[in-house]
Structure formats: C-alpha cells, structure tokens
Design a protein around this motif. Sequence first.
Motif, PDB file in Angstrom:
ATOM      1  N   ALA A 177       0.844  -1.208   0.000  1.00 21.44           N
ATOM      2  CA  ALA A 177       0.000   0.000   0.000  1.00 21.44           C
ATOM      3  C   ALA A 177       0.873   1.250   0.000  1.00 21.44           C
ATOM      4  N   ARG A 178       0.397   2.287  -0.694  1.00 21.33           N
ATOM      5  CA  ARG A 178       1.069   3.588  -0.712  1.00 21.33           C
ATOM      6  C   ARG A 178       0.094   4.646  -0.211  1.00 21.33           C
ATOM      7  N   ASN A 179       0.628   5.639   0.471  1.00 23.59           N
ATOM      8  CA  ASN A 179      -0.182   6.737   0.968  1.00 23.59           C
ATOM      9  C   ASN A 179      -0.006   7.922   0.022  1.00 23.59           C
ATOM     10  N   LYS A 180      -0.783   7.939  -1.068  1.00 28.21           N
ATOM     11  CA  LYS A 180      -0.671   9.001  -2.070  1.00 28.21           C
ATOM     12  C   LYS A 180      -1.094  10.347  -1.498  1.00 28.21           C
ATOM     13  N   LYS A 181      -2.035  10.325  -0.567  1.00 31.14           N
ATOM     14  CA  LYS A 181      -2.522  11.566   0.027  1.00 31.14           C
ATOM     15  C   LYS A 181      -1.417  12.280   0.804  1.00 31.14           C
ATOM     16  N   ALA A 182      -0.498  11.504   1.379  1.00 29.12           N
ATOM     17  CA  ALA A 182       0.608  12.106   2.134  1.00 29.12           C
ATOM     18  C   ALA A 182       1.489  12.942   1.208  1.00 29.12           C
ATOM     19  N   TYR A 183       1.745  12.447   0.000  1.00 29.23           N
ATOM     20  CA  TYR A 183       2.576  13.189  -0.952  1.00 29.23           C
ATOM     21  C   TYR A 183       1.842  14.430  -1.452  1.00 29.23           C
ATOM     22  N   HIS A 184       0.523  14.387  -1.446  1.00 28.41           N
ATOM     23  CA  HIS A 184      -0.267  15.545  -1.872  1.00 28.41           C
ATOM     24  C   HIS A 184      -0.308  16.613  -0.786  1.00 28.41           C
ATOM     25  N   ASP A 185      -0.378  16.188   0.471  1.00 26.31           N
ATOM     26  CA  ASP A 185      -0.556  17.120   1.585  1.00 26.31           C
ATOM     27  C   ASP A 185       0.742  17.570   2.246  1.00 26.31           C
ATOM     28  N   TYR A 186       1.860  16.853   2.008  1.00 27.29           N
ATOM     29  CA  TYR A 186       3.103  17.146   2.711  1.00 27.29           C
ATOM     30  C   TYR A 186       4.310  17.163   1.772  1.00 27.29           C
ATOM     31  N   PHE A 187       5.354  17.904   2.191  1.00 23.29           N
ATOM     32  CA  PHE A 187       6.686  17.788   1.608  1.00 23.29           C
ATOM     33  C   PHE A 187       7.414  16.748   2.457  1.00 23.29           C
ATOM     34  N   VAL A 188       7.938  15.695   1.843  1.00 29.92           N
ATOM     35  CA  VAL A 188       8.642  14.655   2.586  1.00 29.92           C
ATOM     36  C   VAL A 188      10.109  15.070   2.693  1.00 29.92           C
ATOM     37  N   LEU A 189      10.571  15.301   3.913  1.00 29.60           N
ATOM     38  CA  LEU A 189      11.938  15.760   4.146  1.00 29.60           C
ATOM     39  C   LEU A 189      12.912  14.609   4.354  1.00 29.60           C
ATOM     40  N   ASP A 190      12.463  13.557   5.037  1.00 28.27           N
ATOM     41  CA  ASP A 190      13.336  12.435   5.354  1.00 28.27           C
ATOM     42  C   ASP A 190      12.493  11.170   5.454  1.00 28.27           C
ATOM     43  N   LYS A 191      13.082  10.017   5.099  1.00 29.19           N
ATOM     44  CA  LYS A 191      12.349   8.748   5.146  1.00 29.19           C
ATOM     45  C   LYS A 191      13.081   7.755   6.043  1.00 29.19           C
ATOM     46  N   TYR A 192      12.306   6.939   6.743  1.00 29.37           N
ATOM     47  CA  TYR A 192      12.838   5.901   7.616  1.00 29.37           C
ATOM     48  C   TYR A 192      12.075   4.608   7.373  1.00 29.37           C
ATOM     49  N   GLU A 193      12.756   3.480   7.616  1.00 29.31           N
ATOM     50  CA  GLU A 193      12.108   2.174   7.507  1.00 29.31           C
ATOM     51  C   GLU A 193      11.897   1.633   8.910  1.00 29.31           C
ATOM     52  N   ALA A 194      10.667   1.213   9.190  1.00 28.76           N
ATOM     53  CA  ALA A 194      10.334   0.689  10.510  1.00 28.76           C
ATOM     54  C   ALA A 194       9.631  -0.653  10.370  1.00 28.76           C
TER      55      ALA A 194
END
Length: 153
Positions: free
Chosen positions: A10-27
């Motif tokens: 699953a991908r959260n497409k809405k997150a890319y629409h509503d936010y600028f992603v500055l950093d990514k982490y794997e959990a």
Amino acid sequence: MTKNEIQVIARNKKAYHDYFVLDKYEAGIELYGTEIKSIRQGKVNLKDSFCSVDDGEMYAIGMHISPYEQGNIFNRDPMRKKKLLLHKKEIMKLFGQSREQGLSIVPLELYIKKGRAKLEIGLCKGKKLHDKRDVAAKRDAQRTIEREFKERY
C-alpha cells in the motif's frame, strides 16, 4: 518472487499531496498472525494515518488493516494503534524534530521485505494551498510538454 525483492502492499498518495517529505525511515511493525495474513492479501489503508510517540515508543495510528476472513476469534481491531519497531535513537530524533520544527511523522508506504512487513515513514512538512497549486501546475505543464513531444516525433 524471490526472498530479497520488495513487494509493495500500500502507498499513501494523500501524504505526498498534503506534505513535503523531508526524510524517510524504515520501521518494522508489531503485528498479530491474522493481521499479516490480511496484509499479504493487500487489505490495508494508509490514508489519514499518522505516527505518534508515547512513552518512548512510536505507534502508527489510523492505519486500517481489514480483518482476515478465516481469522474468526483471532482477528484484532482493524483500527488499533500498531507499535513501530525503530531504534531508540531514531525515535528520539524523530520526536525532537517533530516537536521543534512543527513537522509531522506520516506513514508513506507498506511493503514486505524478506518476508517481514515494513512501514516507510516520513518526516513531513505540511503544504499550503498555494504549494499544492504549484505542484499541480508543474505536473500539468510536464504532461503538456510530453504530449507535444510525442505528437511531433
């Protein structure tokens, strides 16, 4: 599919629409048996989910995992908060940045890697309305350029 491949669930497409992603982490995610079976079937929704830190532990809240059909009494609440597995240093770093700079921690993608469910979370800054319009205008301009190029050649 081999063991080393990543299978995106699953991908959260809405997150890319509503936010600028500055950093990514794997959990990693702490799941129960019927939940992982449901995830493998692709019955997950990341829309409107977010992460929060409680007592030094990070949780994904609002992540919906549909109940497994053959799960009967072992099914869990689909909207329960899921514990994320991160190093203590990473949790404290994310918590500090989100508090100081007013950033959000948002789940971006759920995937299976080496047989284990992983959640990609992002440290995000909210977009204003004019930012969303700028992104949409750039995307439309790029589509127009590609269409013109395709017609000419």
